[in-house]
Scaffold this motif. Structure first.
Motif, mmCIF file in Angstrom:
data_model
loop_
_atom_site.group_PDB
_atom_site.id
_atom_site.type_symbol
_atom_site.label_atom_id
_atom_site.label_comp_id
_atom_site.label_asym_id
_atom_site.label_seq_id
_atom_site.Cartn_x
_atom_site.Cartn_y
_atom_site.Cartn_z
ATOM 1 N N PRO A 122 0.824 -1.215 0.000
ATOM 2 C CA PRO A 122 0.000 0.000 0.000
ATOM 3 C C PRO A 122 0.856 1.263 0.000
ATOM 4 C CG PRO A 122 0.157 -0.872 2.210
ATOM 5 C CD PRO A 122 0.883 -1.858 1.333
ATOM 6 N N ILE A 123 0.333 2.327 -0.590
ATOM 7 C CA ILE A 123 0.945 3.650 -0.440
ATOM 8 C C ILE A 123 0.440 4.223 0.876
ATOM 9 C CG2 ILE A 123 1.221 5.948 -1.428
ATOM 10 C CD1 ILE A 123 0.629 4.743 -4.165
ATOM 11 N N ARG A 124 1.313 4.264 1.860
ATOM 12 C CA ARG A 124 0.890 4.648 3.205
ATOM 13 C C ARG A 124 1.172 6.111 3.519
ATOM 14 N NH1 ARG A 124 2.529 0.388 7.514
ATOM 15 N NH2 ARG A 124 1.035 -0.747 6.217
ATOM 16 N N TYR A 125 2.235 6.677 2.953
ATOM 17 C CA TYR A 125 2.609 8.064 3.250
ATOM 18 C C TYR A 125 2.779 8.845 1.956
ATOM 19 C CZ TYR A 125 3.656 6.412 7.962
ATOM 20 O OH TYR A 125 3.566 5.856 9.208
ATOM 21 N N LEU A 126 2.377 10.112 2.013
ATOM 22 C CA LEU A 126 2.619 11.065 0.941
ATOM 23 C C LEU A 126 3.344 12.264 1.541
ATOM 24 C CD1 LEU A 126 2.145 12.174 -1.977
ATOM 25 C CD2 LEU A 126 0.064 13.235 -1.054
ATOM 26 N N VAL A 127 4.557 12.515 1.093
ATOM 27 C CA VAL A 127 5.317 13.682 1.549
ATOM 28 C C VAL A 127 5.042 14.825 0.584
ATOM 29 C CG1 VAL A 127 7.597 14.624 2.068
ATOM 30 C CG2 VAL A 127 7.101 12.208 2.540
ATOM 31 N N SER A 128 4.548 15.945 1.095
ATOM 32 C CA SER A 128 4.235 17.117 0.278
ATOM 33 C C SER A 128 5.230 18.218 0.621
ATOM 34 C CB SER A 128 2.800 17.579 0.542
ATOM 35 O OG SER A 128 2.430 18.606 -0.340
ATOM 36 N N THR A 129 5.995 18.665 -0.372
ATOM 37 C CA THR A 129 7.110 19.564 -0.084
ATOM 38 C C THR A 129 6.686 20.985 0.242
ATOM 39 O OG1 THR A 129 7.435 20.215 -2.408
ATOM 40 C CG2 THR A 129 8.598 18.226 -1.629
ATOM 41 N N GLN A 130 5.519 21.423 -0.286
ATOM 42 C CA GLN A 130 5.147 22.831 -0.105
ATOM 43 C C GLN A 130 3.677 23.030 -0.418
ATOM 44 O OE1 GLN A 130 6.265 25.453 -3.557
ATOM 45 N NE2 GLN A 130 7.687 23.765 -3.999
ATOM 46 N N HIS A 131 3.181 24.224 -0.052
ATOM 47 C CA HIS A 131 1.753 24.490 -0.196
ATOM 48 C C HIS A 131 1.370 25.119 -1.531
ATOM 49 C CE1 HIS A 131 3.239 28.454 1.331
ATOM 50 N NE2 HIS A 131 2.393 28.895 0.421
ATOM 51 N N HIS A 132 2.304 25.378 -2.411
ATOM 52 C CA HIS A 132 1.942 25.937 -3.713
ATOM 53 C C HIS A 132 1.095 24.934 -4.486
ATOM 54 C CE1 HIS A 132 5.452 29.057 -3.753
ATOM 55 N NE2 HIS A 132 4.526 29.317 -2.854
ATOM 56 N N TRP A 133 0.063 25.454 -5.168
ATOM 57 C CA TRP A 133 -0.975 24.560 -5.685
ATOM 58 C C TRP A 133 -0.463 23.598 -6.745
ATOM 59 C CZ3 TRP A 133 -5.182 23.246 -3.430
ATOM 60 C CH2 TRP A 133 -6.115 22.478 -4.121
ATOM 61 N N ASP A 134 0.524 24.006 -7.544
ATOM 62 C CA ASP A 134 1.017 23.069 -8.562
ATOM 63 C C ASP A 134 1.729 21.878 -7.927
ATOM 64 O OD1 ASP A 134 3.117 24.962 -7.871
ATOM 65 O OD2 ASP A 134 4.296 24.098 -9.495
#
Length: 279
Positions: A117-129
């Protein structure tokens, strides 16, 4: 009554950021002065420009390349994601653009790393793109989003407050209970370590950067790979080296500050990995 002036803005009026919650990720305002108003002709024919009438949306293109054992660079467009295989699960770094892109990347990751399963998603920043596809991961995979703590309130709004009216996505049509209960996030202060006892991913807050408050980089110490967004975009093969920018310097200074032993950069932009030595 006309003439008149419109003004709209998100978040705080008084710049006292410590006294309120900044849910839009920044100070966003819009102003418009209207001095001359002409009423539309009732029943007038509307001509649709050929460029609009004939426009087509190109299919999502996903291309993957192996960056190291258990690490894949999933590109094929203007933005990439990085898939990292752990013993019992998968972590994906970045969910850019939109739901269609995320669904295509998820399908590719499942081919590369089956039966996990894909358990974690790391999001680097809040910019919409860079976060436009996070809703798909939450609805499709039930992921925990790893983000910088300053952006927590904004991401919560993205998942729960904003209705998807014109084109409802899967999260709007079937939101998981975990979203409403607030179990969707793991906040990073200055450092966060994600490990299963065999593979290690270190996640750091970038300091001294003007591009975006609360930006993360990810580092795989065994593979000596650093994942970054908007700090450095590799030039095209055989193209001249780019002019050095403040973001380049911030990237370099943070790697030195954190004493990271890097051999490879995996950029979200640029379409390929790049040697740290060349950078």
């Amino acid at each position: 009554m006309f003439p008149t002036t419109f003004h709209a803005h998100h978040d705080l009026d008084d710049d006292l950021e410590g006294e309120g919650v900044n849910v839009s990720g920044g100070h966003n305002s819009f102003g418009l002065t209207v001095s001359n108003v002409q009423v539309n002709v009732n029943g007038a024919a509307v001509t649709v420009p050929d460029a609009v009438r004939q426009a087509t949306v190109p299919p999502v293109r996903v291309e993957s390349q192996k960056a190291a054992d258990g690490v894949w660079y999933v590109g094929g467009g203007s933005h990439a994601s990085i898939a990292v295989e752990f013993r019992d699960f998968i972590t994906v770094i970045e969910a850019p653009l939109n739901e269609d892109r995320s669904l295509a990347v998820i399908a590719e990751v499942k081919k590369l790393i089956p039966n996990k399963p894909i358990r974690y998603l790391v999001s680097t920043q809040h910019h919409w793109d860079h976060l436009g596809g996070v809703r798909a991961y939450v609805q499709q995979e039930g992921v925990t989003i790893v983000l910088q703590q300053n952006n927590h309130s904004y991401y919560a709004e993205v998942l729960t407050v904003r209705p998807w009216m014109l084109k409802p996505d899967r999260l709007a049509l079937a939101p998981p209970e975990e979203v409403a209960e607030g179990y969707t996030f793991e906040s990073v202060g200055q450092k966060y370590v994600l490990t299963d006892g065999t593979k290690v991913m270190e996640i750091y807050n970038v300091q001294g950067l003007a591009h975006a408050q609360g930006m993360l980089i990810a580092y795989l110490p065994k593979e000596k790979i650093v994942v970054e967004a908007d700090l450095f975009t590799p030039p095209a093969p055989n193209a001249p080296l780019p002019t050095i920018t403040p973001s380049h310097r911030s990237f370099y200074n943070n790697v030195q500050r954190l004493k990271l032993d890097v051999t490879t950069i995996a950029p979200i932009h640029g379409g390929r990995t790049y040697p740290w030595g060349d950078f």
